[in-house]
Design a protein around this motif. Structure first.
Motif: not given
Length: 415
Positions: A340-353, A376-390
């Protein structure tokens, strides 16, 4: 409790489990030592004779060379490092340090290069991100190093998260917690962190193999039909099996990471653990941690990832009749984050990861690179640092997968 202890004993008496646990410990000791083998430096004595040093000798020599910049990085110390660096280049009439003679590079550039590298990064062009050459630095402006670090972070987030003001604000808030002035102690290496991540990934794979046959092996032999008739042979036994498998895997993970951290600290020393994370990776790194704290944080987050991934493996084991099938499926989900990290687009890969259980230790997709990056993981107007979301998704997945595994085990006879 007696049934739990018996299930632990049953797992540990399995020959394959013992072999895998021994392999995990060997991997821990081997990966802890390997970063030391990468250390090399050319040493010069007073007569100008040179000698190639490796391993611990190279580390000790580097510590002696960089003793002047070791400690708290004050603005005055930053300027002195730039002055020394530029004076050496001008004396030899060159623009880049690789054009210097070997002795000049080792004796005059190596002692200040870790600090000058971070200073150059802090004064990168805000529009292009291009780092200036050492001779382009203004020594007087260098005294404003820490103000430049804040400006660099803001400029970087404008480039990385141009369409997400909430991410820019979140990053600025996180960076405001970073302790300044920075601290630098020689001896730290990014290789130590890389190999800790590799170890955690290897342990995850081995633990997935251990957990894969917990339920499915009994389906194959028909033993579950007998056990299900016992007094505690349904929900209680399912819970015990899940708890025992997780306990064995957590214990193996804790033992291996403890061995790794102990050996690496014995080899590299403990003084370097006080180094600011920003001096090891980037002046713009967001976590307000020292290297030692970062190493422990990685281990804790890796343990959370292990729990989530092994819980998913137990769910596969409870749902499938074949141990080989549950093992193959669990291996697929362990490898999937890398793909996923190598092939998925940035916005999609953040959610999948964030959603994939094994992402936290999966090499480039791991917490190591997420925490030192700016995703960062984005949901509407909210953004969460990726490690926190993971970490949040992993914490949610553990009870869901474990509960689903027990339910699948209890209902297995119906299907």
């Amino acid at each position: 409790m007696k049934l739990f202890c018996l299930e632990i004993k049953r797992l540990l008496k399995t020959r394959s489990t013992r072999i895998l646990l021994i392999a995990a410990v060997v991997c821990a000791l081997l990966t802890a030592y390997l970063p030391m083998t990468f250390l090399t430096i050319t040493a010069f004595d007073e007569a100008g004779n040179q000698k190639k040093l490796r391993g611990a000798d190279a580390l000790q020599y580097a510590k002696e060379l960089q003793s002047e910049i070791s400690g708290v990085i004050t603005p005055q110390r930053a300027r002195a490092a730039v002055d020394a660096y530029q004076a050496c280049l001008r004396e030899y009439g060159v623009q880049y340090d690789y054009e210097l003679p070997d002795d000049a590079y080792t004796l005059r550039i190596v002692p200040v290069s870790p600090l000058v590298r971070r200073i150059r990064e802090a004064f990168a062009d805000p529009d292009t991100g291009m780092v200036p050459d050492a001779l382009e630095l203004d020594p007087e402006e260098v005294e404003g190093f820490y103000a430049a670090c804040v400006s660099r972070l803001n400029a970087l987030m404008l480039m990385e998260q141009e369409d997400h003001p909430s991410a820019q604000k979140a990053a600025a808030k996180m960076y405001s917690q970073v302790s300044m002035p920075f601290v630098f102690k020689t001896g730290c290496s990014t290789n130590v962190m890389d190999y800790q991540e590799i170890l955690m990934y290897l342990v995850l794979l081995l633990c997935s193999v251990i957990a894969a046959p917990v339920f499915s092996s009994e389906y194959q032999t028909g033993a579950d039909s007998i056990l299900r008739c016992a007094r505690h042979g349904r929900v209680y036994l399912g819970v015990v099996k899940v708890a025992a498998a997780l306990t064995v895997c957590i214990s193996a993970f804790a033992l291996c990471t403890a061995f790794y951290i102990a050996v690496s600290r014995a080899l590299f020393g403990t003084a370097c653990l006080d180094t600011s994370l920003q001096m090891l990776y980037s002046v713009s790194s967001l976590p307000a941690l020292t290297v030692g704290e970062f190493q422990i944080r990685l281990a804790a987050l890796g343990c959370l990832t292990l729990l989530s991934a092994v819980s998913l493996t137990l769910l596969f084991s409870a749902r499938l009749h074949s141990g080989a099938a549950s093992m193959a499926l669990s291996m697929f989900f362990c490898i999937l984050p890398v793909v996923v990290y190598m092939l998925a687009p940035d916005g999609v890969s953040a959610w999948l990861l964030s959603l994939l259980p094994a992402s936290g230790v999966s090499l480039q997709a791991s917490y190591l690179y997420a925490m030192t990056g700016f995703e960062f993981l984005h949901a509407g107007s909210m953004s969460v640092f990726l490690p926190i979301a993971m970490a949040a998704f992993s914490a949610l997945e553990i009870p869901i997968f474990c509960g689903s595994a027990v339910r699948a085990y209890v209902r297995h006879h119906i299907s």
